[in-house]
Design an enzyme around this catalytic site. Sequence first.
Site, PDB file in Angstrom:
ATOM      1  N   ASP A  21       0.831  -1.200   0.000  1.00 16.92           N
ATOM      2  CA  ASP A  21       0.000   0.000   0.000  1.00 16.92           C
ATOM      3  C   ASP A  21       0.867   1.252   0.000  1.00 16.92           C
ATOM      4  O   ASP A  21       0.548   2.256  -0.642  1.00 16.92           O
ATOM      5  CB  ASP A  21      -0.909  -0.015   1.238  1.00 16.92           C
ATOM      6  CG  ASP A  21      -2.141   0.851   1.087  1.00 16.92           C
ATOM      7  OD1 ASP A  21      -2.299   1.492   0.034  1.00 16.92           O
ATOM      8  OD2 ASP A  21      -2.951   0.909   2.026  1.00 16.92           O
ATOM      9  N   CYS A 245       0.439   9.372  -2.866  1.00 14.53           N
ATOM     10  CA  CYS A 245       1.278   9.884  -3.930  1.00 14.53           C
ATOM     11  C   CYS A 245       1.645  11.337  -3.661  1.00 14.53           C
ATOM     12  O   CYS A 245       0.778  12.156  -3.363  1.00 14.53           O
ATOM     13  CB  CYS A 245       0.529   9.770  -5.253  1.00 14.53           C
ATOM     14  SG  CYS A 245       1.457  10.410  -6.628  1.00 14.53           S
TER      15      CYS A 245
HETATM   16 ZN    ZN Z   1      -4.748   1.585   2.209  1.00 10.89          ZN
END
Ligand code: ZN
Length: 317
Positions: A21, A245
């Site tokens: 993740d 990001c």
């Molecule tokens: Zn997550």
Amino acid sequence: MISSIAGFPAEVVITEVGPRDGLQSEPVFVPTAQKIELVQALLDAGLRRFEVTSFVSPRAVPQMQDAAEVMAAFRDRDDAHLTALVPNARGADAAIDSGVDAMVLFASASESHNRKNVNRSLAESLEGFSQIARLAEGTGVALQGAIATAFGCPFEGVVPVGAVVDQARAYRDLGMGHITLGDTTGMATPALVIERVEALAKAVPDVQIALHFHNTRGVGLACAYAGLALGVRHYESSIGGLGGCPFVPRATGNVPTEDLVYLMQESGVQTGTDLNRLIHAAQLAERIIGRELPGQVMKAGPRLQIAAMDSVRTAHG
Ligand code: ZN
């Protein structure tokens, strides 16, 4: 010995999701050797469950193109439980070949987010999962389920608790004994955690529930605390708070593993990990990524770390 808080579990299991993740949204490819070094540092810190990679199309997510190589580095560690995110039958074949302990199948509790995320309706996602369940049969590879947007959807707002319960029942019927409530977009609050965990405890009492929070609005640890008060024993977090990001405003990483461990340790909950080593692993993650990570304990250190008197200036006046 720190006294425990009434009602909290004596011990919890943390799944480190930073390698998947966390790294998935990093725009610059992290060399395979550095990914392996990071997972190794996390193993050395005592973590034993990892969402280690994702068997997605390398064109869709170039960062995860080395999924099989990262798996190969750890598949013989019998003391580590390794999972990978799997979006479809092709990914499932590759994941099974790579030696994962479990495949994580994911769909959103809101139709619009599922469409955005995997370009399918929820019903189509569930149909794909039953195909994967058939592939997994007899391989010894377990299936886990993740319910994304379990606490709210950026396109629809409220996600009704009934939708989460229905999805959890569908997952259980596919043979998933471990279901994660994912807060992809950081919309969970302690009140929602209580509502949803209590509803699932009634609807699918035989299923292990795991909680996965992003710290988007600063209440990730408060949500974990609500989970502890309910006796939830499984949590997901990412080292240093990796994730989100840098080119997407407001996209935030998971609750940092070392901050979560700090909270638990100071609440008398055993995690089986070494906080100082986790801090070193978080610093390693920061060097790998090349920018500051949001983790706080990695900067401040453990609570009883003693500072030298001359390490700060003395006030005058
Ligand atoms: Zn997550």
